[in-house]
Structure formats: structure tokens, C-alpha cells
Design a protein around this motif. Structure first.
Motif, short mmCIF file in Angstrom:
data_model
loop_
_atom_site.label_atom_id
_atom_site.label_comp_id
_atom_site.label_asym_id
_atom_site.label_seq_id
_atom_site.Cartn_x
_atom_site.Cartn_y
_atom_site.Cartn_z
N LEU A 44 40.83 41.00 36.35
CA LEU A 44 41.46 41.09 37.74
C LEU A 44 41.76 42.56 38.28
O LEU A 44 41.70 43.46 37.49
N VAL A 45 41.59 42.68 39.57
CA VAL A 45 41.80 43.88 40.21
C VAL A 45 42.69 43.90 41.26
O VAL A 45 42.69 43.03 41.96
N GLY A 46 43.88 44.90 41.26
CA GLY A 46 44.65 44.82 42.15
C GLY A 46 45.71 45.70 41.65
O GLY A 46 46.21 45.93 40.28
N PRO A 47 46.66 46.08 42.68
CA PRO A 47 47.78 47.07 42.41
C PRO A 47 49.07 46.15 42.22
O PRO A 47 49.54 44.85 42.72
N LEU A 99 53.31 43.87 52.31
CA LEU A 99 52.17 44.28 51.84
C LEU A 99 52.39 45.18 50.68
O LEU A 99 51.72 45.31 49.43
N ASN A 100 53.43 46.32 51.14
CA ASN A 100 53.99 47.15 49.92
C ASN A 100 52.74 47.92 49.13
O ASN A 100 52.06 48.76 49.92
N VAL A 101 52.72 47.68 48.04
CA VAL A 101 51.44 48.43 47.30
C VAL A 101 49.84 48.17 47.94
O VAL A 101 49.29 49.19 47.55
N PHE A 102 49.94 47.19 48.57
CA PHE A 102 48.46 46.95 49.14
C PHE A 102 48.24 47.94 50.44
O PHE A 102 47.21 48.17 50.85
N GLU A 103 49.27 48.66 50.96
CA GLU A 103 49.16 49.23 52.03
C GLU A 103 48.30 50.34 51.76
O GLU A 103 47.55 50.88 52.58
#
Ligand code: AMP
Length: 311
Positions: A44-47, A99-103
Motif C-alpha cells: 500500500l502507498v498513501g499518507p 482531502l487533508n493529508v492528500f492535499e
């Protein structure tokens, strides 16, 4: 041999006619990984934010999925989505998306994640999907999901990433919106001219359709008497579909592999909708999935009978 998935890891607030959950683990990458890991190794990849719990991190690691590239952003908040379903569960209204950390997320994949054979670009900003695609240059099969939001506000980037994948998976109304074609088959064939060799139209309770240059194949959803929460069904379907393809990648992505992948996606998605959030798939095993695949084959199978018909 692994699948790398990038996409949202989320907290969801969901209301269905069967109950309310204020904050449960969700996200496109989460649902995908839980399903794909039934069949293949996943990274998995993502914040996530520092509000993301250790128990939820443990769920992401179900069946050995690797979370080395799940970045916990100090001071950040995890992606949040809130939705409400109508009484027949066919309509869904998005009430909030944060979006929070995705921003400010700039994906930097470890070498192990870059070396994947199969890549799934779950629904997230198309610009981020492009950055990940560039890092996984040697992947043998790349599938992409997206949504109406990105068709509306990031169309050019979305078209660019579609041109660089093997398989596009969208809801059928999104395929129509993307192409401006009211006919689904015609819309899918337009997309087959843009780069992908496989188009999958997700059709909710009516199942899904597979369209390639040489094939058309449709499966209904697994016939359940009770559906509790459809959140993540599309991503779970994608996990089963892509997970099966990854498990067979050595033999090539043939028509029989694609048709069987549809059955695995359908079967695993049926476990997802029976319970809220991730609860239905977290404990599923391959034998239970295989049983539902066999049932689907039995439901769909028929022998043409040789009868006289009026001239
Ligand atoms: P599905 O029901 O398959 O469409 O997927 C629902 C999941 O997608 C939920 O768990 C949400 O957290 C996630 N989601 C909803 N909106 C977005 C978005 N704009 N970007 C990324 N993920 C989203």
C-alpha cells in the motif's frame, strides 16, 4: 511479485438504512488491498494523519500486506469522507470530502513498491496517479479507477493518465460522462482507442461488464438477500479483479483470465457489502471466495438447447 496500490486511506462516516457509523476505516486503497490480498501480495502507498490508529494500521496489514510506504504525516489529518445511502442503497450522496493529508501528498515510492508487476491507481487526484505511474515504469498491468469529481475538475490530467494504463474501471455513468456518449458499449470502445485494452464498467447491484476489442462479458452481482453497506464495493471488486490477474500474470492477461477475474471481483465484493466498512472482507478466506465464484459460474451457465423455432 507484488501489486502496488496507491489511493485513499480514509476515515468514513456512513449512513445506510441499516445503521450509522461516525468514523470507520475506509478509503479506496484500503478496500482494494483487503480484497487483493486474498489472492496476491500487496504493497500500500498513501499518507495518513497522526490521528490514524494503530489498530487500523494493523487492519491494513491483513494477510501480510506491506505498509512500509504508508506515511504517517505528523500534524496531519487522515482523508475523511461522509456519505448517505437511499433506502434501496442504489443512490448515494456525498456529504463531505476532506482531502487533508492528500492535499500536499507527493508520492515517493520505495524501490520495492516501484518494482511491482501490477499497479492499481485507486481513485485519487489524476495528477498523483500520473506521478505514481511514472515511478512504476516496468509494471506489466496497470489498472485505474477515478470518479465524476475528477472528470469535472481535472479532465486533462485524467485523459493523460488513462492513456498510460491497460485497464480503466469506472461506473457506467462515469464512462458516459467521460466520453459524452450515451451508449455504454460505444463509450467503452472510444476509451479502447485512447490506450487501455480493457474497460470495466461497474454497475452497482447489477454487477459489472468487461469490454475489450474482442470480448464482451457481463456478470450480475452475487445475489444476496441482505446488503448492509455498499461503501467500498467498487474498490473491493477492483481488488478481486486485479488480484486475480496478478496471480495469473505469468500466463498473460488472456480473455479467460479477465473473465475469471470478473468472477473473483464479484465474489469478494459480495462479502464487503454484507457488513459495514472493512468488517466483511477482513476475515474472508480464499475457500469462501472460491465457493461464491463457483456459485456465480453455476448461476450464469446455460446450455443452448436445440429446439425448433418459428420460421
Ligand atoms: P466506493 O464505494 O467503491 O466508491 O468507494 C468508497 C471509498 O472511497 C470510501 O471508503 C471513501 O473513503 C473513498 N472515497 C470517497 N471519495 C473519494 C475521493 N474523492 N477520493 C478518494 N477516495 C474517495
Amino acid at each position: 511479485m507484488t501489486i502496488t496500490v496507491v489511493g485513499s486511506i480514509a476515515y468514513d462516516a456512513v449512513e445506510t438504512p441499516f445503521g450509522v457509523r461516525e468514523r470507520m476505516l475506509g478509503g479506496a486503497a484500503t478496500h482494494f488491498a483487503l480484497a487483493a490480498s486474498v489472492l496476491h501480495d500487496v504493497r500500500l502507498v498513501g499518507p495518513v494523519g497522526d490521528d490514524f490508529g494503530d489498530a487500523d494500521l494493523a487492519v491494513l496489514q491483513t494477510r501480510g500486506s506491506n505498509i512500509d510506504d504508508v506515511e504517517r504525516v505528523a500534524g496531519g489529518k487522515t482523508f475523511f469522507w461522509k456519505g448517505k445511502y437511499g433506502w434501496d442503497l442504489n443512490t448515494r450522496e456525498t456529504l463531505d470530502t476532506q482531502l487533508n493529508v492528500f492535499e500536499h501528498f507527493a508520492p515517493k515510492l520505495s524501490q520495492a513498491s516501484r518494482d511491482c508487476d501490477v499497479l492499481f491507481l485507486a481513485n485519487i487526484q489524476p495528477g498523483l496517479q500520473l506521478q505514481v505511474r511514472e515511478q512504476c515504469a516496468q509494471a506489466q498491468f496497470v489498472a485505474l479507477d477515478s470518479m465524476n469529481l475528477w472528470i469535472d475538475i481535472a479532465r486533462d490530467e485524467l485523459l493523460e493518465i488513462i492513456g498510460r494504463v491497460d485497464c480503466l474501471m469506472l461506473n457506467d455513468e462515469e464512462l458516459r460522462q467521460l466520453t459524452g456518449k450515451p451508449n455504454l458499449i460505444s463509450a467503452a470502445h472510444d476509451i479502447l482507442g485512447w490506450g487501455p485494452t480493457v474497460v470495466v464498467a461497474k454497475q452497482g447491484e447489477y454487477g459489472s461488464s468487461l469490454i475489450t476489442k474482442d470480448d464482451f462479458f457481463a456478470l450480475p452481482a452475487y445475489p444476496l438477500h441482505e446488503v448492509i453497506d455498499p461503501t467500498g464495493a467498487g474498490d473491493t471488486f477492483a481488488g478481486g479483479f486485479v488480484g486475480f490477474i496478478a496471480s495469473q500474470i505469468g500466463g498473460g492477461v488472456t480473455t479467460p483470465v479477465l473473465r475469471n477475474a470478473m468472477a473473483y471481483g464479484t465474489a469478494i465484493a459480495s462479502f464487503n457489502v454484507e457488513q459495514f466498512g472493512t468488517e466483511g472482507v477482513v476475515d474472508v478466506d480464499v475457500a469462501a471466495v472460491r465457493q461464491r465464484v463457483d456459485d456465480l459460474y453455476a448461476f450464469a451457465h446455460f446450455e443452448p438447447i436445440d429446439v425448433a423455432l418459428r420460421a
